[in-house]
Write an enzyme that holds these catalytic residues in place. Structure first.
Site, PDB file in Angstrom:
ATOM      1  N   HIS A   1      -0.704 -25.904  12.728  1.00 48.09           N
ATOM      2  CA  HIS A   1      -2.021 -25.286  12.477  1.00 48.09           C
ATOM      3  C   HIS A   1      -3.057 -25.740  13.499  1.00 48.09           C
ATOM      4  O   HIS A   1      -3.339 -26.942  13.580  1.00 48.09           O
ATOM      5  CB  HIS A   1      -2.510 -25.646  11.066  1.00 48.09           C
ATOM      6  CG  HIS A   1      -1.712 -24.974   9.986  1.00 48.09           C
ATOM      7  ND1 HIS A   1      -0.484 -25.431   9.591  1.00 48.09           N
ATOM      8  CD2 HIS A   1      -1.969 -23.853   9.264  1.00 48.09           C
ATOM      9  CE1 HIS A   1      -0.008 -24.613   8.656  1.00 48.09           C
ATOM     10  NE2 HIS A   1      -0.890 -23.655   8.437  1.00 48.09           N
TER      11      HIS A   1
ATOM     12  N   HIS B   1      -2.856 -12.727  11.142  1.00 49.85           N
ATOM     13  CA  HIS B   1      -2.755 -13.665  10.004  1.00 49.85           C
ATOM     14  C   HIS B   1      -3.815 -13.323   8.951  1.00 49.85           C
ATOM     15  O   HIS B   1      -4.296 -14.194   8.249  1.00 49.85           O
ATOM     16  CB  HIS B   1      -2.905 -15.090  10.532  1.00 49.85           C
ATOM     17  CG  HIS B   1      -2.458 -16.178   9.576  1.00 49.85           C
ATOM     18  ND1 HIS B   1      -1.292 -16.118   8.847  1.00 49.85           N
ATOM     19  CD2 HIS B   1      -3.035 -17.366   9.238  1.00 49.85           C
ATOM     20  CE1 HIS B   1      -1.175 -17.224   8.111  1.00 49.85           C
ATOM     21  NE2 HIS B   1      -2.224 -17.983   8.313  1.00 49.85           N
TER      22      HIS B   1
ATOM     23  N   ASP C   1      -1.122 -21.461  13.361  1.00 50.08           N
ATOM     24  CA  ASP C   1      -1.806 -20.566  12.422  1.00 50.08           C
ATOM     25  C   ASP C   1      -3.286 -20.919  12.259  1.00 50.08           C
ATOM     26  O   ASP C   1      -3.683 -22.076  12.420  1.00 50.08           O
ATOM     27  CB  ASP C   1      -1.158 -20.682  11.027  1.00 50.08           C
ATOM     28  CG  ASP C   1       0.174 -19.952  10.942  1.00 50.08           C
ATOM     29  OD1 ASP C   1       0.711 -19.540  11.986  1.00 50.08           O
ATOM     30  OD2 ASP C   1       0.677 -19.824   9.805  1.00 50.08           O
ATOM     31  N   ASP C   2      -4.042 -19.912  11.857  1.00 47.96           N
ATOM     32  CA  ASP C   2      -5.412 -20.038  11.318  1.00 47.96           C
ATOM     33  C   ASP C   2      -6.542 -20.104  12.347  1.00 47.96           C
ATOM     34  O   ASP C   2      -7.710 -20.133  11.969  1.00 47.96           O
ATOM     35  CB  ASP C   2      -5.574 -21.242  10.368  1.00 47.96           C
ATOM     36  CG  ASP C   2      -4.759 -21.135   9.103  1.00 47.96           C
ATOM     37  OD1 ASP C   2      -3.915 -20.216   9.019  1.00 47.96           O
ATOM     38  OD2 ASP C   2      -4.949 -21.965   8.204  1.00 47.96           O
TER      39      ASP C   2
ATOM     40  N   HIS D   1      -7.909 -14.734   5.470  1.00 45.15           N
ATOM     41  CA  HIS D   1      -6.910 -15.715   5.044  1.00 45.15           C
ATOM     42  C   HIS D   1      -6.787 -15.757   3.528  1.00 45.15           C
ATOM     43  O   HIS D   1      -6.794 -16.817   2.903  1.00 45.15           O
ATOM     44  CB  HIS D   1      -7.263 -17.110   5.589  1.00 45.15           C
ATOM     45  CG  HIS D   1      -6.075 -18.019   5.662  1.00 45.15           C
ATOM     46  ND1 HIS D   1      -5.778 -18.937   4.682  1.00 45.15           N
ATOM     47  CD2 HIS D   1      -5.094 -18.146   6.581  1.00 45.15           C
ATOM     48  CE1 HIS D   1      -4.672 -19.581   5.008  1.00 45.15           C
ATOM     49  NE2 HIS D   1      -4.236 -19.123   6.157  1.00 45.15           N
TER      50      HIS D   1
HETATM   51 ZN   LIG Z   1      -2.688 -19.809   7.371  1.00 40.47          ZN
END
Ligand SMILES: [Zn+2]
Length: 275
Positions: A228, A134, A83-84, A138
């Site tokens: 992540h 995503h 993620d991210d 955020h």
């Molecule tokens: Zn995230």
């Protein structure tokens, strides 16, 4: 399961009013006989509030609508997700580890980071990994109004497709937070909501071994592993521990006979089983 089109914040607001009203009645000694009805209503209200909040934040909860976390399959498959990102230099380093081991993963990317690092977005796509939405900034979608939720999703899809030419059909809300309106928008946008079943809290940088052991000890058939490669839109924290932990996780799970698949592939396993 829960089709009243309401925000979590509205539900909690309504419950708070009911709880206060019930407690005032109890204090004024109204509705006390034969039982302390006001007090009981307040207690039930608090329990409902906790339950609704957990339904919005627990990855495996389906009360507000269907989400995917642990997949029911007898096959030794797991999906590893990041993620991210994209976030240099860590996304590149993770892609190197995946390439060395011939593993395909799924990246839930942040739209703003895609616009900042289109070359990294292109590399993720070119190397055969799956891409999920995503959101753009955020943000916590529970605090965003409906139009903001739509804009976060649409802007991110645009950023992804302008670089890769593809439109994602999976989404992971930041922190996994969702309520009925968030889930409704995702469905309207043609997105399946994917949470996770194995979490290592790698974003706290607890140590390479700790991250790897948490994942390896919890992984089982059909697990969706959360790691992540990025750090929200702040892009300040190091993800060096996650890079090295990824190397250990892949080595160990391959040795245990697991195959790494993308989110689409693991969802297909669940559908096969349900046929
Ligand atoms: Zn995230």
């Amino acid at each position: 399961m829960f089709d009243i089109n309401m925000r979590l914040t509205s539900m909690l607001g309504l419950l708070t009013i009911i709880i206060i009203f019930a407690l005032v009645l109890d204090y004024l000694r109204v509705l006390r006989r034969p039982v302390r009805l006001g007090l009981y209503i307040a207690i039930i209200g608090i329990v409902c509030g906790v339950g609704l909040t957990l339904s919005a934040v627990l990855p495996e909860n389906h009360f507000f609508g269907r989400v995917f976390s642990q997949i029911d399959t007898t096959q030794k498959v797991v999906a590893i997700t990041f993620d991210d990102g994209p976030y240099p230099p860590y996304t590149d380093q993770i892609l190197d580890v995946l390439k060395e081991n011939n593993v395909r993963a799924t990246f839930f990317v942040v739209g703003k980071n895609v616009d900042r690092h289109p070359e990294l977005m292109k590399r993720i796509h070119d190397e055969g990994h799956q891409i999920g939405n995503h959101t753009y900034n955020h943000i916590d979608l529970l605090k965003a109004d409906r139009d903001m939720v739509i804009s976060e999703i649409v802007k991110t899809n645009k950023a992804i497709s302008s670089v890769t030419g593809i439109k994602p059909h999976i989404v992971r809300p930041p922190h996994g937070f969702r309520d009925p309106v968030v889930l409704e928008v995702m469905a309207e946008q043609g997105l399946k909501v994917v949470e996770w079943s194995v979490m290592s809290r790698d974003w706290t940088n607890p140590g390479v071994e700790v991250i790897a052991n948490r994942v390896i000890s919890k992984a089982q058939n059909g697990s969706v592993i959360l790691l992540h490669d990025g750090d929200g839109i702040a892009n300040q924290a190091s993800r060096a521990q996650t890079v090295e932990a990824t190397r250990l996780i892949i080595k160990q799970l391959l040795a245990e006979g697991y195959t790494f698949v993308t989110v689409d592939e693991i969802l297909a396993k669940a559908e096969e089983k349900n046929k």
